[in-house]
Design a protein around this motif. Sequence first.
Motif: not given
Length: 253
Positions: A9, A11-12, A19, A44-45, A65-66
Amino acid sequence: MTTPISLTSTKMNLGLRQTEEWINDVLLPRADALGRLRFCLCLPHPLLPFGIRRIEATDMSVGAQNVWCEAGAVTGEVSAGLLAEIGCTHVMVGHAERRRLFAEDDRLVGRKARAASLAGVTPVICVGENERLGPAETVAHVRQQASTALRFLPVGAAAVVLYEPVWAIGSAQSAQPHQAAAVLDALHHAAPGHLALSVIYGGAVTPGTYSSLRRLAPWDGVALGRAAQDAAMLDDVLRELVGPARREPCRGT
């Protein structure tokens, strides 16, 4: 031995340009080995469609991630159906940061996992103790987290349980091999028989982590942190998990 599985992941921590550089310079040249590892990068989305396009010619996959636990008008959240529609294969639920910052409990984690599974997205259920505990306490705590969440999954569902001691996230020291092995073994036994479950370890994973734990207990792979973004360290981990990586030319944008 079945080929291990792995994910990471970002994350941010990485923006769009970072990326892109990471995928182009680190992941795509190692796409063959990472594909054999069934490697999933959780982004991230806003970066999900980009990531899916960049790795579509490989056997790697992209995860979120969520996710939210139901469909409907919930401003600011993302549904499992949408993740499936754009091509996500996995989604993380119950990460330690979500539990700490947003008070997500095991039942909400289970509801998110169920929503993902019903949409055809494999949930990655994150579990782990907040602070160093004794072996018996650690096993009891983590097994309770996993058992509660797994009860929400439908018959025949596939899931990944990621054991990641919270105190080891971002640190230089992973859990003691014997204690981590006891937890991983307990997690395998915590799963209902009607699920296709994989159990992986995360938390300060470096070259040698997988081998040291594999000798002690059955488990299925690793979640990588900084090792996924450090080319030299990733090469060492790949040699350990799937053998020497055949370097490939970078694909154009």
